[in-house]
Design a protein around this motif. Sequence first.
Motif, PDB file in Angstrom:
ATOM      1  N   SER A 111      13.681  -4.926   1.652  1.00 32.42           N
ATOM      2  CA  SER A 111      13.648  -3.648   0.948  1.00 32.42           C
ATOM      3  C   SER A 111      13.789  -3.786  -0.565  1.00 32.42           C
ATOM      4  N   ILE A 112      14.007  -5.004  -1.052  1.00 32.12           N
ATOM      5  CA  ILE A 112      14.214  -5.203  -2.484  1.00 32.12           C
ATOM      6  C   ILE A 112      13.035  -4.690  -3.304  1.00 32.12           C
ATOM      7  N   ASN A 113      11.818  -4.872  -2.780  1.00 31.30           N
ATOM      8  CA  ASN A 113      10.617  -4.453  -3.523  1.00 31.30           C
ATOM      9  C   ASN A 113      10.552  -2.956  -3.773  1.00 31.30           C
ATOM     10  N   TYR A 114      11.347  -2.179  -3.045  1.00 34.09           N
ATOM     11  CA  TYR A 114      11.278  -0.726  -3.142  1.00 34.09           C
ATOM     12  C   TYR A 114      12.375  -0.143  -4.039  1.00 34.09           C
ATOM     13  N   ILE A 115      13.269  -0.999  -4.533  1.00 28.70           N
ATOM     14  CA  ILE A 115      14.383  -0.504  -5.345  1.00 28.70           C
ATOM     15  C   ILE A 115      13.882   0.199  -6.599  1.00 28.70           C
ATOM     16  N   ALA A 264      -6.328  -1.437   6.714  1.00 29.62           N
ATOM     17  CA  ALA A 264      -6.706  -2.736   7.264  1.00 29.62           C
ATOM     18  C   ALA A 264      -5.591  -3.303   8.139  1.00 29.62           C
ATOM     19  N   ASP A 265      -4.687  -2.442   8.586  1.00 27.76           N
ATOM     20  CA  ASP A 265      -3.546  -2.862   9.409  1.00 27.76           C
ATOM     21  C   ASP A 265      -4.046  -3.240  10.804  1.00 27.76           C
ATOM     22  N   THR A 266      -3.818  -4.490  11.206  1.00 27.68           N
ATOM     23  CA  THR A 266      -4.220  -4.948  12.535  1.00 27.68           C
ATOM     24  C   THR A 266      -3.045  -4.983  13.509  1.00 27.68           C
ATOM     25  N   LEU A 267      -1.831  -4.871  12.999  1.00 29.46           N
ATOM     26  CA  LEU A 267      -0.661  -4.854  13.877  1.00 29.46           C
ATOM     27  C   LEU A 267      -0.458  -3.470  14.478  1.00 29.46           C
ATOM     28  N   ILE A 268      -0.494  -2.450  13.617  1.00 26.56           N
ATOM     29  CA  ILE A 268      -0.386  -1.059  14.057  1.00 26.56           C
ATOM     30  C   ILE A 268      -1.645  -0.338  13.579  1.00 26.56           C
ATOM     31  N   PRO A 269      -2.505   0.087  14.484  1.00 33.14           N
ATOM     32  CA  PRO A 269      -3.804   0.645  14.105  1.00 33.14           C
ATOM     33  C   PRO A 269      -3.683   1.795  13.103  1.00 33.14           C
ATOM     34  N   PRO A 270      -4.590   1.855  12.115  1.00 32.93           N
ATOM     35  CA  PRO A 270      -4.555   2.931  11.114  1.00 32.93           C
ATOM     36  C   PRO A 270      -4.627   4.333  11.720  1.00 32.93           C
ATOM     37  N   ALA A 271      -5.245   4.440  12.898  1.00 28.13           N
ATOM     38  CA  ALA A 271      -5.328   5.754  13.551  1.00 28.13           C
ATOM     39  C   ALA A 271      -3.948   6.322  13.855  1.00 28.13           C
ATOM     40  N   ALA A 295       2.115  -2.936   6.187  1.00 25.69           N
ATOM     41  CA  ALA A 295       3.290  -2.807   5.315  1.00 25.69           C
ATOM     42  C   ALA A 295       3.124  -3.509   3.974  1.00 25.69           C
ATOM     43  N   GLN A 296       1.905  -3.554   3.460  1.00 28.77           N
ATOM     44  CA  GLN A 296       1.653  -4.236   2.184  1.00 28.77           C
ATOM     45  C   GLN A 296       1.196  -3.285   1.084  1.00 28.77           C
ATOM     46  N   GLY A 297       1.328  -1.977   1.312  1.00 28.73           N
ATOM     47  CA  GLY A 297       0.870  -1.005   0.320  1.00 28.73           C
ATOM     48  C   GLY A 297       1.532  -1.188  -1.033  1.00 28.73           C
ATOM     49  N   ILE A 298       2.854  -1.396  -1.042  1.00 27.79           N
ATOM     50  CA  ILE A 298       3.563  -1.514  -2.313  1.00 27.79           C
ATOM     51  C   ILE A 298       3.214  -2.812  -3.040  1.00 27.79           C
ATOM     52  N   THR A 299       2.819  -3.845  -2.298  1.00 26.55           N
ATOM     53  CA  THR A 299       2.420  -5.113  -2.907  1.00 26.55           C
ATOM     54  C   THR A 299       0.995  -5.045  -3.432  1.00 26.55           C
ATOM     55  N   ASP A 300       0.106  -4.429  -2.654  1.00 28.34           N
ATOM     56  CA  ASP A 300      -1.303  -4.353  -3.048  1.00 28.34           C
ATOM     57  C   ASP A 300      -1.552  -3.323  -4.146  1.00 28.34           C
ATOM     58  N   TYR A 301      -0.842  -2.217  -4.096  1.00 31.21           N
ATOM     59  CA  TYR A 301      -1.077  -1.117  -5.044  1.00 31.21           C
ATOM     60  C   TYR A 301       0.254  -0.556  -5.549  1.00 31.21           C
ATOM     61  N   PRO A 302       1.023  -1.326  -6.307  1.00 32.09           N
ATOM     62  CA  PRO A 302       2.360  -0.865  -6.727  1.00 32.09           C
ATOM     63  C   PRO A 302       2.336   0.430  -7.529  1.00 32.09           C
ATOM     64  N   GLU A 303       1.406   0.570  -8.469  1.00 28.79           N
ATOM     65  CA  GLU A 303       1.353   1.792  -9.278  1.00 28.79           C
ATOM     66  C   GLU A 303       0.956   2.990  -8.440  1.00 28.79           C
TER      67      GLU A 303
END
Length: 320
Positions: A111-115, A264-271, A295-303
């Motif tokens: 959770s550090i990335n979300y502080i 592009a989530d393959t673990l939990i379908p976007p639907a 769970a990579q939204g904050i890494t891929d698109y932080p702004e």
Amino acid sequence: MKNLLSKILIFIVGILIGSIITFNTLGLILGNILYQELSDPKLNINLTGIINHSQDLTNINTLEQTLPNAQKIVLPTTYNDKQNLTGTFINNNSTKTVILIHGLYQNRSMSINYIDTYARLGFNVLLIDLRGHGESGGTITWGQTEIKDIDTWCNYLRSTMHQNTIGIHGVSLGGAFALLHSGLSTQSADFYVEDSSYSDLKSLYYSHLHNMIQLPTNSKILDILWMYSQVCMYWHTGATLDMLSPRMAVQKATVPILFLHGDADTLIPPATLSDLYNNCNSPKEIHMFKNSIHAQGITDYPEEYNQVIHDFLLKNNLLQ
């Protein structure tokens, strides 16, 4: 002749009863093994392919040692299971706090990335270890006990830290627990943000178990095994996964919820995102991150991530 027929009938009935007892005993043993392996990260059955980082506390230990306003907190559970819950409180001199909840096989380091997302908006931040992860005791109960754990943290923030506004932001499994809390707890937070939650754990694990065990798609073995595992789960926790569905929980939510997912989530379908959003009856917003995996939204698109949360909170009068 009559006595012989009676003996044969008794023998057949005995065989049938013995077979039923043996079948059910074997089913309960296998079901309990499956439930225990699904509920204890230390066993790492790894049905999802997620690497187990639940005991790697390097990053959070470094944060607590180097960030002056970071404080490690340990709370006893408020019910009779004698476990401790562990978190890290980032004090930004506010009366508003967001609780950050990590994903499966992780700990509060995730959770550090979300502080900074919330610190820049004037919130204190509380990073928590889910039970069975990091430095919190117990094992996973897929929401049955975790809802009470979240209540414990909320009560602490209100009574001890004197917080007026509490939000909950969960990612992956943490997102699912946030949604369960939104509809099943009697102590709702003021808002929720879920990122990459499942809507129904049963269907998700069916898919991964089929792939793992390599059963035919029409096999009934997994149905039987799952039934027994849920009997064992009910014995241990008083609930089944059918009772702990985020899709069902959000139907009872009353406060604002923001739904996030990567397309592009393959673990939990976007639907899943639409499934959750459409079942929610409270004020809600939805956002999909393009070409982003689980769970990579904050890494891929932080702004973009930060802006979506800012707009959601502003729209719901939560930044005042």
